[in-house]
Motif scaffolding. Structure first.
Motif, PDB file in Angstrom:
ATOM      1  N   UNK A 173      -5.299   6.273   0.275  1.00 39.63           N
ATOM      2  CA  UNK A 173      -4.637   4.956   0.232  1.00 39.63           C
ATOM      3  C   UNK A 173      -4.690   4.387  -1.192  1.00 39.63           C
ATOM      4  N   UNK A 174      -3.537   3.930  -1.642  1.00 35.58           N
ATOM      5  CA  UNK A 174      -3.414   3.290  -2.959  1.00 35.58           C
ATOM      6  C   UNK A 174      -2.909   1.861  -2.749  1.00 35.58           C
ATOM      7  N   UNK A 175      -3.367   0.964  -3.593  1.00 36.14           N
ATOM      8  CA  UNK A 175      -2.936  -0.443  -3.498  1.00 36.14           C
ATOM      9  C   UNK A 175      -2.165  -0.798  -4.767  1.00 36.14           C
ATOM     10  N   UNK A 176      -1.043  -1.500  -4.593  1.00 37.70           N
ATOM     11  CA  UNK A 176      -0.242  -1.881  -5.762  1.00 37.70           C
ATOM     12  C   UNK A 176      -0.925  -3.017  -6.519  1.00 37.70           C
ATOM     13  N   UNK A 205       0.835  -1.198   0.000  1.00 36.38           N
ATOM     14  CA  UNK A 205       0.000   0.000   0.000  1.00 36.38           C
ATOM     15  C   UNK A 205       0.867   1.244   0.000  1.00 36.38           C
ATOM     16  N   UNK A 206       0.376   2.282  -0.667  1.00 33.01           N
ATOM     17  CA  UNK A 206       0.990   3.610  -0.598  1.00 33.01           C
ATOM     18  C   UNK A 206      -0.032   4.516   0.072  1.00 33.01           C
ATOM     19  N   UNK A 207       0.374   5.155   1.156  1.00 32.25           N
ATOM     20  CA  UNK A 207      -0.533   6.054   1.872  1.00 32.25           C
ATOM     21  C   UNK A 207       0.088   7.440   1.798  1.00 32.25           C
ATOM     22  N   UNK A 208      -0.701   8.404   1.334  1.00 38.14           N
ATOM     23  CA  UNK A 208      -0.136   9.658   0.863  1.00 38.14           C
ATOM     24  C   UNK A 208      -0.949  10.850   1.305  1.00 38.14           C
ATOM     25  N   UNK A 209      -0.260  11.955   1.646  1.00 40.66           N
ATOM     26  CA  UNK A 209      -0.974  13.221   1.832  1.00 40.66           C
ATOM     27  C   UNK A 209      -0.156  14.349   1.236  1.00 40.66           C
ATOM     28  N   UNK A 210      -0.831  15.222   0.514  1.00 39.17           N
ATOM     29  CA  UNK A 210      -0.180  16.457   0.054  1.00 39.17           C
ATOM     30  C   UNK A 210      -0.875  17.645   0.731  1.00 39.17           C
ATOM     31  N   UNK A 270      -3.048   1.966  -7.384  1.00 40.64           N
ATOM     32  CA  UNK A 270      -4.418   2.328  -7.744  1.00 40.64           C
ATOM     33  C   UNK A 270      -5.130   2.842  -6.483  1.00 40.64           C
ATOM     34  N   UNK A 271      -5.825   3.963  -6.625  1.00 39.44           N
ATOM     35  CA  UNK A 271      -6.536   4.555  -5.485  1.00 39.44           C
ATOM     36  C   UNK A 271      -7.606   3.582  -4.983  1.00 39.44           C
ATOM     37  N   UNK A 272      -7.511   3.218  -3.696  1.00 34.40           N
ATOM     38  CA  UNK A 272      -8.521   2.301  -3.149  1.00 34.40           C
ATOM     39  C   UNK A 272      -9.292   2.928  -1.986  1.00 34.40           C
ATOM     40  N   UNK A 273      -8.786   4.020  -1.431  1.00 33.14           N
ATOM     41  CA  UNK A 273      -9.567   4.714  -0.394  1.00 33.14           C
ATOM     42  C   UNK A 273      -9.194   6.194  -0.399  1.00 33.14           C
TER      43      UNK A 273
END
Ligand code: AFP
Length: 329
Positions: free
Chosen positions: A168-171, A157-162, A179-182
């Protein structure tokens, strides 16, 4: 929606988008290494130690190299501070817009037991690293342009904030894209779950002793309900649980080693995780104030961290103010 499409939609800062894309690429490469485990020799310990005096694993070094190469390739990063190196690495693009602080492999002791590990990144503006040197990294967490972690679990998972929510994105292993999943995660305000390394109990200060003591009394105590406990020895995994279902994660000030104010590192653990949690509606404090407001004094500085569901962190803030008022002024 794939990460690059999402970034184009929510951010007009092309340099930042480029940087985040390269961070994601680093995560994909590190995930592939981790998957190979002992077959790639990456679970072996090195004889070397890092700047914190901790024994390095092969994968600590490999992850550092992979992430550094991706950050360099982005051409938008001026310098990189890593848990694995005492001094920041100055890149050829020294006047580029961003500085990055990173823990390329957080929780690496979990590798030996095939447990979850992660990578953590904090993006700061480049306020003049060519003249200021490493001092340029000493910016409060509230100045971060972005924060992210990659969690190498059953799914990557990639969890991101700008600074506009936490996502949350899942590979997708077929397309090798995140891919954006949440979108716009929210940390529940209330919780009955806490995470703390209880083996340090005798070293905690009175405010944390009181808080945990009351949780442990459960239904019979002042909280009038039972609490649950979890501890993953990987901040990435503990924070991910909190983003997903609420809770609090505490690595408080303790008296175990008085020269160290806490265990976690401000610039590449506490700050990026605090941005991600507060952008999801949670709170993050040191006990003496907000983590994100703290002015750093050292690149590898350690700080106490109490973060998670709002109401519980508010309670911990109150206990610190009541019990250690001189420290909270
Ligand atoms: P490493 O990155 O050195 O493996 O440390 C992990 C960590 O900084 C953080 O991810 C954990 O929450 C914490 O240390 C675990 O500490 P304990 O050794 O007290 O369990």
């Amino acid at each position: 929606m794939q990460l690059d499409v999402f970034l184009k939609k929510v951010s007009i800062n092309h340099a930042l988008n480029m940087l985040l894309w390269h961070i994601a690429e680093a995560g994909i490469e590190i995930a592939a290494l981790i998957k190979q485990g002992a077959l790639a020799g990456v679970t072996e310990k090195m004889t070397s130690t890092n700047v914190q005096g901790e024994t390095q694993m092969q994968l600590d070094i490999r992850s550092h190299e992979v992430a550094l190469a991706q950050l360099r390739a982005s051409a938008v990063v001026a310098a990189v501070l890593s848990e694995e190196e005492e001094k920041p690495t100055m890149l050829e693009t020294i006047d580029a817009p961003f500085l990055v602080s990173m823990d390329p492999l957080d929780g690496s002791s979990n590798l030996a037991i095939n447990g979850v590990v992660g990578s953590i990144f904090s993006v700061l503006p480049n306020t003049g690293v060519s003249t200021l040197g490493e001092q340029a990294f000493l910016q409060p967490g509230q100045d971060q342009r972005a924060a992210a972690y990659i969690m190498y679990g059953p799914a990557t998972l990639l969890v991101l904030s700008i600074g506009q929510g936490t996502h949350i994105f899942t590979l997708d292993h077929h397309s090798q894209a995140f891919v954006l999943t949440q979108q716009t995660v929210t940390v529940p305000e209330e919780t009955s779950e806490f995470a703390i390394n209880a083996s340090n109990q005798r070293y905690w200060q009175a405010a944390v002793q009181r808080y945990i003591g009351e949780c442990l009394q459960g239904k019979e105590g002042p909280r009038a309900r039972d609490f649950n406990m979890r501890w993953c020895a990987s901040m990435v995994m503990d924070v991910h649980r909190i983003l997903t279902r609420g809770g609090v994660f505490l690595y408080p000030h303790d008296n175990k080693q008085p020269v160290k104010a806490g265990r976690l590192r401000l610039l590449y653990e506490a700050n990026p995780m605090s941005l991600l949690v507060t952008q999801a509606g949670g709170e993050s404090i040191t006990g003496q104030g907000d983590v994100l407001a703290l002015q750093p004094t050292d690149c590898h500085q350690r700080v106490p961290v109490l973060l998670g569901s709002k109401q519980e962190i508010q309670r911990l803030r109150d206990y610190h103010q009541q019990i250690h008022p001189q420290a909270t002024e």
